[in-house]
Motif scaffolding. Structure first.
Motif, PDB file in Angstrom:
ATOM      1  N   GLU A  74      25.374 -10.383  -4.372  1.00 45.10           N
ATOM      2  CA  GLU A  74      24.680 -10.364  -3.165  1.00 45.10           C
ATOM      3  C   GLU A  74      23.301 -10.058  -3.464  1.00 45.10           C
ATOM      4  O   GLU A  74      22.817  -9.129  -4.163  1.00 45.10           O
ATOM      5  CB  GLU A  74      25.307  -9.217  -2.097  1.00 45.10           C
ATOM      6  CG  GLU A  74      26.837  -9.573  -1.903  1.00 45.10           C
ATOM      7  CD  GLU A  74      27.065  -8.939  -0.721  1.00 45.10           C
ATOM      8  OE1 GLU A  74      26.749  -8.083  -0.005  1.00 45.10           O
ATOM      9  OE2 GLU A  74      28.310  -9.148  -0.303  1.00 45.10           O
ATOM     10  N   LYS A  90      29.488 -14.212  -8.733  1.00 49.55           N
ATOM     11  CA  LYS A  90      28.753 -13.921  -7.542  1.00 49.55           C
ATOM     12  C   LYS A  90      28.071 -12.742  -7.392  1.00 49.55           C
ATOM     13  O   LYS A  90      28.925 -11.555  -7.683  1.00 49.55           O
ATOM     14  CB  LYS A  90      29.784 -14.283  -6.639  1.00 49.55           C
ATOM     15  CG  LYS A  90      30.326 -15.604  -6.319  1.00 49.55           C
ATOM     16  CD  LYS A  90      31.239 -15.765  -5.186  1.00 49.55           C
ATOM     17  CE  LYS A  90      31.780 -17.197  -4.922  1.00 49.55           C
ATOM     18  NZ  LYS A  90      32.528 -17.381  -3.768  1.00 49.55           N
ATOM     19  N   THR A  99      31.574  -8.659  -1.672  1.00 50.65           N
ATOM     20  CA  THR A  99      31.625  -9.226  -3.123  1.00 50.65           C
ATOM     21  C   THR A  99      32.472  -8.663  -4.005  1.00 50.65           C
ATOM     22  O   THR A  99      33.291  -9.134  -4.684  1.00 50.65           O
ATOM     23  CB  THR A  99      30.304 -10.200  -3.402  1.00 50.65           C
ATOM     24  OG1 THR A  99      29.692 -10.695  -2.428  1.00 50.65           O
ATOM     25  CG2 THR A  99      30.560 -10.805  -4.575  1.00 50.65           C
ATOM     26  N   TYR A 147      33.250 -10.458 -14.281  1.00 49.74           N
ATOM     27  CA  TYR A 147      32.935  -9.344 -13.048  1.00 49.74           C
ATOM     28  C   TYR A 147      32.893  -8.214 -14.016  1.00 49.74           C
ATOM     29  O   TYR A 147      33.677  -8.064 -14.679  1.00 49.74           O
ATOM     30  CB  TYR A 147      33.745  -9.223 -11.813  1.00 49.74           C
ATOM     31  CG  TYR A 147      33.525  -8.378 -10.977  1.00 49.74           C
ATOM     32  CD1 TYR A 147      32.338  -8.312 -10.145  1.00 49.74           C
ATOM     33  CD2 TYR A 147      34.341  -7.236 -11.018  1.00 49.74           C
ATOM     34  CE1 TYR A 147      32.146  -7.224  -9.580  1.00 49.74           C
ATOM     35  CE2 TYR A 147      33.946  -6.043 -10.312  1.00 49.74           C
ATOM     36  CZ  TYR A 147      32.713  -5.857  -9.343  1.00 49.74           C
ATOM     37  OH  TYR A 147      32.536  -4.873  -8.716  1.00 49.74           O
ATOM     38  N   THR A 158      25.804 -14.660  -0.498  1.00 49.98           N
ATOM     39  CA  THR A 158      26.073 -14.385  -1.843  1.00 49.98           C
ATOM     40  C   THR A 158      25.265 -15.556  -2.784  1.00 49.98           C
ATOM     41  O   THR A 158      25.092 -16.411  -2.117  1.00 49.98           O
ATOM     42  CB  THR A 158      27.665 -14.342  -2.189  1.00 49.98           C
ATOM     43  OG1 THR A 158      28.255 -15.984  -1.537  1.00 49.98           O
ATOM     44  CG2 THR A 158      28.349 -13.322  -1.359  1.00 49.98           C
ATOM     45  N   THR A 170      27.623 -12.758   5.903  1.00 50.77           N
ATOM     46  CA  THR A 170      27.340 -12.399   4.337  1.00 50.77           C
ATOM     47  C   THR A 170      26.726 -13.379   3.650  1.00 50.77           C
ATOM     48  O   THR A 170      26.705 -14.528   3.953  1.00 50.77           O
ATOM     49  CB  THR A 170      28.655 -12.102   3.452  1.00 50.77           C
ATOM     50  OG1 THR A 170      29.633 -13.319   3.504  1.00 50.77           O
ATOM     51  CG2 THR A 170      29.391 -10.767   3.995  1.00 50.77           C
TER      52      THR A 170
END
Length: 326
Positions: A115, A113, A28, A76, A315, A313
């Protein structure tokens, strides 16, 4: 904070940061790194900040608008491992929140996003971002799901049909968009004309490779000069390696598919299995499933539990609420 300064993005920051960040903590973060780039006043509007420690870039963060999901700004940030837990991330986030107030759209809440179990998740939770949706990328192994036959009447006439459909099909584009809107009720997309929907999901630009659809009640439809309504569909996409000159696609690589369906169809779960079992009959596939895709999610849970599928994965989309951001 002593010895730390915040400034706008400059040319060369990407290389400087990669030297100190090294490999991303997870897939991610690796994907998000591409969004950290120079400011833009065009669509999509974006702003990026860099934190220096004694003149050396050690952290960066970005916010940017998107036209499809416009209720929050994507965001981010990343801090070099040796400078975490020193308040650098909080400093950067607060600066980004200030910049968000100047977005042209007037939207200032942030989303990202993370994890599960990652440092990013802990940071987001500590700073008031709440869970919106879980998404999983799931691999289904070749032949792991037994083929489910199409329905026939007592005379052996087919009630259903599997059809290859051109990705430029208006019918398919409309079905895909109907599914997308229903599956994103938790973050409603903007009204989008069908030509743009096609470009986003079904065009060469989107790397769409092909599509199949499951039609139902085709006998009755044929009497009316029609083909039967699409109850489930799948779009396959070219692997990224296929666009790299000289790159070889690893043996056993799975084909990425977007699987959609008619939310209101009474036999939707069987329809999903019919399409999935056909797609994964000889080769493995990967499909992204949000928890909001309830019928697909229930089936995927069963396949994972039985060993027919595995989670590649996982998320979580997290976001600020309007109240927290004011």
């Amino acid at each position: 904070m002593k010895d730390f300064t915040v400034r706008p993005w400059q040319d060369g920051d990407d290389l400087a940061l990669l030297e100190i960040w090294h490999d991303a903590d997870n897939s991610t973060n690796e994907a998000f790194r591409a969004s950290i780039t120079a400011d833009s006043d065009a669509q999509p509007w974006s702003r990026t900040l860099v934190v220096e420690h004694l003149g050396i870039p050690v952290a960066a963060g970005t916010i940017y608008e998107t036209s499809l999901h416009h209720r929050h700004l994507w965001s981010y940030l990343e801090v070099a491992a040796e400078h975490r837990r020193q308040g650098v991330g909080t400093l950067l986030l607060n600066k980004l929140r200030e910049l968000a107030k100047s977005s042209p759209s007037g939207v200032h809440t942030l989303r990202t996003k993370v994890e599960p179990g990652s440092a990013g998740e802990a940071f987001a939770q500590a700073h008031g971002l709440e869970n919106l949706q879980r998404s999983r990328l799931v691999r289904i192994e070749a032949g792991a799901i037994p083929l489910v036959p199409l329905h026939e009447d007592e005379d052996g006439r087919a009630h259903q049909a599997i059809e290859d459909l051109a990705t430029g099909s208006i019918e398919l584009t409309q079905k895909l968009w109907d599914f997308y809107v229903r599956s994103h009720a938790w973050d409603p997309p903007a009204e989008t004309p069908l030509p743009r929907v096609n470009r986003l999901f079904l065009s060469d630009e989107a790397e769409a490779f092909g599509a199949i659809v499951l039609r139902d009640d085709i006998i009755a439809a044929k009497k009316q000069g029609k083909k039967g309504d699409i109850k489930a569909f799948a779009v396959s996409y070219r692997p990224l390696q296929a666009d790299v000159p000289g790159a070889e696609i690893a043996e056993g690589s799975a084909t990425e598919i977007l699987l959609g369906y008619d939310y209101d169809f009474a036999g939707v779960r069987e329809a999903i299995i019919q399409v999935l079992s056909l797609l994964a009959y000889q080769y493995p596939v990967t499909v992204e499933v949000d928890d909001s895709m309830e019928d697909l999610a229930v089936l995927i849970d069963h396949f994972v539990k039985s060993g027919a599928a595995s989670v590649v994965t996982e998320t979580m989309v997290v976001a600020e609420t309007s109240l927290k951001a004011l």
